[in-house]
Scaffold this active site. Structure first.
Site, mmCIF file in Angstrom:
data_model
loop_
_atom_site.group_PDB
_atom_site.id
_atom_site.type_symbol
_atom_site.label_atom_id
_atom_site.label_comp_id
_atom_site.label_asym_id
_atom_site.label_seq_id
_atom_site.Cartn_x
_atom_site.Cartn_y
_atom_site.Cartn_z
ATOM 1 N N SER A 38 36.538 -30.877 -38.109
ATOM 2 C CA SER A 38 37.181 -29.690 -37.569
ATOM 3 C C SER A 38 37.816 -30.048 -36.237
ATOM 4 C CB SER A 38 36.152 -28.574 -37.354
ATOM 5 O OG SER A 38 36.700 -27.496 -36.597
ATOM 6 N N TYR A 61 28.179 -25.730 -33.372
ATOM 7 C CA TYR A 61 29.152 -26.006 -34.435
ATOM 8 C C TYR A 61 30.098 -27.123 -34.008
ATOM 9 C CZ TYR A 61 33.034 -25.608 -37.662
ATOM 10 O OH TYR A 61 34.021 -25.902 -38.580
#
Length: 248
Positions: A134, A147
């Site tokens: 990501s 995250y």
């Protein structure tokens, strides 16, 4: 060509399975939701094998991989797609259970599947691993805490795999998407608050799962001597902002 795609029951995973099967791959799709994998199997036919297990469960994953039918071996492509974000609060208010689940899925599950399948690839000197990272692994944002840290791990792990695999023909890529719609990502992050999740994509022409699936296929279709180390993808609507300064 045989591929394993984790997190195949929704979002990126489902789109990747469809795209790979259409391109001639035989695809093993893993996930926890048996009903969704069964529906995908009905759609994709004999070239799709549903494999129901939780990548957070080491024993279950080991058994599932060890008991693959002979004609579904050897695996030549692993797409480590399964992952999730939970919560968007500051670190001092975050739920510890959310942190632990993100680490268990995004890091432990990904490394487990890699470790189970990589020895066979090395023995055959043939294979490819595509990890779903990501942009959160590169760019910080408030509430990204664990995250973003898990995706930074995926980024560095992908690079270190390349270092360990020097001299082999095995390829490793980290895909780093930005804002993506058409998935359950924000619904999961906000613990099922669909209205709140919808606001994330309001008025934005976001990346779609099919865009990521097409990227996976493109990476696989490069000549054998070409390795795409990483690829960062954002919608045109998303770009970089100034660094925040808190003034008195």
């Amino acid at each position: 060509m045989i591929a394993i795609v984790t997190g195949a029951s929704s979002g990126f995973g489902t789109a990747i399975c469809r795209t790979l099967v259409q391109a001639g791959y035989r695809v093993i799709g893993t996930g926890r939701r048996a009903d969704r994998l069964a529906a995908l199997a009905s759609e994709l036919g004999d070239n799709f094998l549903p494999l129901v297990f939780d990548i957070q469960d080491k024993a279950m994953a080991q058994t599932a991989i060890a008991n693959l039918p002979d004609h579904w071996q050897p695996v030549t492509l692993l797409v480590n797609n399964a992952g999730l974000a939970l919560g968007l609060g500051p670190a001092h208010q975050a739920e510890l259970d959310d942190w632990e689940q993100m680490i268990a899925t995004n890091i432990s599950g990904l490394t487990l599947l890699t470790r189970l399948l990589l020895p066979g690839m090395v023995a055959r000197n043939c294979g490819q691993i595509i990890n779903m990272g990501s942009i959160a692994g590169t760019y910080c944002y408030p509430g990204g805490n664990i995250y973003g840290a898990t995706k930074a791990f995926v980024k560095q792990f992908s690079l270190n795999l390349r270092a360990d695999l020097a001299g082999t023909a095995i390829r490793v890529t980290n895909i780093e998407p930005g804002l993506c719609g058409g998935t359950e990502f924000s619904n999961v992050r906000f613990h099922g608050d669909d209205a709140k999740a919808a606001t994330v994509y309001q008025g934005v022409d976001a990346i779609q799962p099919e865009d990521i699936a097409n990227t996976v296929l493109w990476i696989c279709q490069q000549p054998a001597h070409v390795n795409i180390n990483s690829i960062e993808i954002m919608p045109v609507a998303q770009t970089f902002g100034p660094l925040q300064i808190s003034r008195r």
